[in-house]
Design an enzyme around this catalytic site. Structure first.
Site, short mmCIF file in Angstrom:
data_model
loop_
_atom_site.label_atom_id
_atom_site.label_comp_id
_atom_site.label_asym_id
_atom_site.label_seq_id
_atom_site.Cartn_x
_atom_site.Cartn_y
_atom_site.Cartn_z
N CYS A 231 44.72 32.90 46.44
CA CYS A 231 45.69 31.81 46.37
C CYS A 231 45.70 31.37 44.92
CB CYS A 231 45.28 30.67 47.30
SG CYS A 231 46.41 29.26 47.19
N PHE A 232 46.70 31.82 44.16
CA PHE A 232 46.76 31.54 42.72
C PHE A 232 46.73 30.05 42.43
CE2 PHE A 232 48.62 35.51 40.47
CZ PHE A 232 47.80 36.35 41.21
N VAL A 233 47.46 29.25 43.19
CA VAL A 233 47.54 27.82 42.89
C VAL A 233 46.36 27.03 43.48
CG1 VAL A 233 50.04 27.78 42.60
CG2 VAL A 233 49.06 27.33 44.84
N UNK A 234 45.53 27.68 44.29
CA UNK A 234 44.40 26.99 44.90
C UNK A 234 43.21 26.87 43.96
N THR A 235 43.07 27.80 43.03
CA THR A 235 41.92 27.77 42.14
C THR A 235 42.07 26.63 41.15
OG1 THR A 235 42.98 29.38 40.69
CG2 THR A 235 41.44 30.24 42.33
#
EC number: 1.21.4.2
Length: 158
Positions: free
Chosen positions: A43-47
């Site tokens: 999840c790119f935006v979760u990190t």
């Protein structure tokens, strides 16, 4: 980019849960003859702050050491241009957040998003349409292409 170029490359695939999953990218890249060494869906935006997962950074560094940076191609599937750009920056000039193993490490890896023409043209069109065609319609492809191009044009200092 043509299939002959891919035949000599080792692919690292970083798919996105909200964009194009690693499995879909992998199905496409396998049609080019490239060796897929690593494929994941994150999840790119979760990190934190959009930084690349620290374990993925470690794995990419190890693969670059093993196969040689010139033999690696990184294929992204990010849903957003900015997140894809950060991932590209991480594998080319180093982790911009200075949080992971690639902080200050300029690998200079070739990096593309799967929707870019250079990749799309090398992949079997039927497989691309089946695996990615639907997502391509909802992504801002032009913004992704522009962002990726920007990072490829930045010089990597030796």
């Amino acid at each position: 980019m043509n299939k002959e170029v891919f035949a000599t490359k080792t692919a690292i695939i970083l798919g996105d849960r909200d964009g194009i999953p690693g499995q879909a990218i992998e199905a496409c890249i396998k049609t080019t003859g490239a060796h897929v060494a690593f494929s994941t869906t994150e999840c790119f935006v979760u990190t934190s702050a959009g930084a690349m997962d620290l374990e993925n950074q470690k794995r990419i560094k190890a693969l670059a050491d093993e196969f040689g940076a010139e033999n690696i191609i990184v294929i992204l599937g990010g849903a957003e241009a900015e997140a894809s750009g950060l991932a590209c920056e991480t594998v080319t000039t180093g982790d911009p957040t200075f949080a992971g193993p690639l902080a200050g490490v300029q690998l200079g890896l070739s990096c593309y998003h799967v929707v870019e023409d250079a990749i799309k043209e090398a992949v079997d069109p039927a497989v691309y349409e089946e695996q990615i065609g639907m997502m391509e319609m909802v992504l801002d492809v032009d913004a992704i292409k522009a962002e990726m191009q920007q990072y490829r044009e930045e010089p990597v200092e030796a």
